[in-house]
Write a protein that holds these residues in place. Structure first.
Motif, mmCIF file in Angstrom:
data_model
loop_
_atom_site.group_PDB
_atom_site.id
_atom_site.type_symbol
_atom_site.label_atom_id
_atom_site.label_comp_id
_atom_site.label_asym_id
_atom_site.label_seq_id
_atom_site.Cartn_x
_atom_site.Cartn_y
_atom_site.Cartn_z
ATOM 1 N N ARG A 107 18.525 18.190 11.882
ATOM 2 C CA ARG A 107 19.956 18.507 11.857
ATOM 3 C C ARG A 107 20.776 17.229 11.671
ATOM 4 N N ALA A 108 20.374 16.151 12.342
ATOM 5 C CA ALA A 108 21.112 14.892 12.222
ATOM 6 C C ALA A 108 21.107 14.378 10.783
ATOM 7 N N MET A 109 20.050 14.709 10.035
ATOM 8 C CA MET A 109 19.964 14.270 8.642
ATOM 9 C C MET A 109 20.587 15.270 7.679
ATOM 10 N N GLY A 110 21.247 16.304 8.215
ATOM 11 C CA GLY A 110 21.966 17.251 7.378
ATOM 12 C C GLY A 110 21.115 18.318 6.735
ATOM 13 N N ASP A 111 19.914 18.569 7.310
ATOM 14 C CA ASP A 111 18.979 19.495 6.675
ATOM 15 C C ASP A 111 18.916 20.878 7.319
ATOM 16 N N ILE A 112 19.700 21.124 8.364
ATOM 17 C CA ILE A 112 19.622 22.403 9.080
ATOM 18 C C ILE A 112 20.961 23.145 9.100
ATOM 19 N N GLU A 113 21.957 22.543 9.673
ATOM 20 C CA GLU A 113 23.232 23.239 9.888
ATOM 21 C C GLU A 113 23.872 23.632 8.560
ATOM 22 N N GLY A 114 24.175 24.931 8.419
ATOM 23 C CA GLY A 114 24.787 25.441 7.205
ATOM 24 C C GLY A 114 23.847 25.576 6.030
ATOM 25 N N LYS A 115 22.547 25.369 6.255
ATOM 26 C CA LYS A 115 21.554 25.404 5.181
ATOM 27 C C LYS A 115 20.715 26.676 5.257
ATOM 28 N N THR A 116 20.034 26.981 4.146
ATOM 29 C CA THR A 116 19.009 28.022 4.173
ATOM 30 C C THR A 116 17.675 27.347 4.456
ATOM 31 N N VAL A 117 16.929 27.939 5.396
ATOM 32 C CA VAL A 117 15.703 27.317 5.901
ATOM 33 C C VAL A 117 14.577 28.342 5.855
ATOM 34 N N ALA A 118 13.373 27.880 5.501
ATOM 35 C CA ALA A 118 12.187 28.732 5.575
ATOM 36 C C ALA A 118 11.155 28.080 6.478
ATOM 37 N N ASP A 119 10.574 28.878 7.365
ATOM 38 C CA ASP A 119 9.485 28.450 8.231
ATOM 39 C C ASP A 119 8.231 29.129 7.697
ATOM 40 N N LEU A 120 7.390 28.358 6.981
ATOM 41 C CA LEU A 120 6.206 28.919 6.336
ATOM 42 C C LEU A 120 5.036 28.916 7.317
ATOM 43 N N GLY A 121 4.334 30.058 7.400
ATOM 44 C CA GLY A 121 3.275 30.184 8.394
ATOM 45 C C GLY A 121 3.860 30.068 9.784
ATOM 46 N N CYS A 122 4.912 30.816 10.018
ATOM 47 C CA CYS A 122 5.766 30.607 11.188
ATOM 48 C C CYS A 122 5.123 30.976 12.515
ATOM 49 N N GLY A 123 4.055 31.794 12.497
ATOM 50 C CA GLY A 123 3.535 32.285 13.773
ATOM 51 C C GLY A 123 4.600 33.112 14.470
ATOM 52 N N THR A 124 4.888 32.778 15.701
ATOM 53 C CA THR A 124 5.931 33.502 16.433
ATOM 54 C C THR A 124 7.323 32.912 16.185
ATOM 55 N N GLY A 125 7.408 31.924 15.289
ATOM 56 C CA GLY A 125 8.715 31.522 14.774
ATOM 57 C C GLY A 125 9.466 30.448 15.509
ATOM 58 N N ILE A 126 8.776 29.613 16.269
ATOM 59 C CA ILE A 126 9.520 28.654 17.092
ATOM 60 C C ILE A 126 10.341 27.680 16.250
ATOM 61 N N LEU A 127 9.814 27.227 15.126
ATOM 62 C CA LEU A 127 10.584 26.294 14.295
ATOM 63 C C LEU A 127 11.753 27.001 13.616
ATOM 64 N N GLY A 128 11.503 28.197 13.108
ATOM 65 C CA GLY A 128 12.581 28.950 12.476
ATOM 66 C C GLY A 128 13.664 29.350 13.460
ATOM 67 N N ILE A 129 13.252 29.791 14.647
ATOM 68 C CA ILE A 129 14.230 30.160 15.681
ATOM 69 C C ILE A 129 15.056 28.944 16.063
ATOM 70 N N GLY A 130 14.402 27.786 16.182
ATOM 71 C CA GLY A 130 15.146 26.567 16.500
ATOM 72 C C GLY A 130 16.158 26.228 15.429
ATOM 73 N N ALA A 131 15.789 26.392 14.163
ATOM 74 C CA ALA A 131 16.727 26.131 13.075
ATOM 75 C C ALA A 131 17.909 27.091 13.128
ATOM 76 N N ALA A 132 17.628 28.359 13.441
ATOM 77 C CA ALA A 132 18.713 29.338 13.562
ATOM 78 C C ALA A 132 19.650 28.973 14.702
ATOM 79 N N LEU A 133 19.103 28.520 15.814
ATOM 80 C CA LEU A 133 19.923 28.117 16.963
ATOM 81 C C LEU A 133 20.797 26.908 16.626
ATOM 82 N N LEU A 134 20.321 26.049 15.719
ATOM 83 C CA LEU A 134 21.058 24.839 15.363
ATOM 84 C C LEU A 134 22.036 25.058 14.211
ATOM 85 N N GLY A 135 22.272 26.312 13.844
ATOM 86 C CA GLY A 135 23.355 26.604 12.917
ATOM 87 C C GLY A 135 22.972 26.762 11.469
#
Length: 207
Positions: free
Chosen positions: A43-71
């Motif tokens: 997020r600090a590098m401008g890669d999460i907030e306001g962006k479209t993000v894909a979590d590939l091989g997400c499992g239960t989605g912890i990385l994707g959920i974190g990205a959603a929480l960060l905007g």
């Protein structure tokens, strides 16, 4: 708005582990602290907030959920395991997230992916187990390169040179590197230690 990394980590602690992990897929939950660390930096590098993000091989989605929480504007969590996706969908619902979709798909089939996104975050199989599919990490790197302009990709520290070269062949440039000790709890019957720690690097790659 989440203003502290520790707050993000606490929320990610609510994401469950895989309900029925498959050793062939090397299904382990990314530790909440590591997920929060990487996503906070992203997020600090401008890669999460306001962006479209894909979590590939997400499992239960912890990385994707974190990205959603960060905007993130929208997050696509993609996995072949329907049980893991359902667990992630339930966790996202409990957190009140409306900017996330869970998709059952094989990432080998690029036409099943959501199209180009801004950022991929992925923790692919490390290939450290005999039961795991050989070359699975390459499949994920191929999919990431075909899907996003910026990629955050987890790999065994010992494979870093290979991974860097492979991404270079795909047209990517590694801009940042994170090194972590990744704890793997006793999950499968062949595990002997309660917790094993492996060295992992997370590479930020731009295309």
């Amino acid at each position: 708005m989440i203003r502290r990394k520790r707050h993000l980590e606490m929320l990610l602690e609510k994401v469950p582990a895989h309900p029925d992990p498959d050793p062939g897929l090397e299904q382990y939950l990314t530790p909440p602290g590591i997920a929060a660390e990487v996503l906070w930096a992203a997020r600090a590098m401008g890669d999460i907030e306001g962006k479209t993000v894909a979590d590939l091989g997400c499992g239960t989605g912890i990385l994707g959920i974190g990205a959603a929480l960060l905007g993130a504007e929208m997050v696509y969590c993609i996995d072949i395991d329907s049980g893991a996706l359902e667990a992630g969908r339930s966790a996202a619902g409990e957190l009140g997230l409306g900017n996330i979709r869970f998709i059952e798909a094989d990432i080998r089939h690029h036409d099943a992916l959501p199209g180009m996104v801004d950022t991929v975050v992925q923790n692919p199989p490390f290939g450290s187990q005999e039961r795991a599919e050989r070359g699975a990490d390459r499949v994920f790197m191929d999919a990431a390169a075909a899907t996003a302009r910026t990629v955050y990709s987890f790999h065994m520290a010992g494979s870093e040179d290979f991974v860097r070269n492979y991404y270079r062949e795909l047209g990517g440039t590694v801009t940042h590197r994170f090194r972590v000790d990744f704890p793997i709890p006793r999950t499968y019957s062949f595990h002997r230690m309660e917790v094993a720690s492996v060295g992992v690097v997370i590479l930020r790659v731009v295309f």
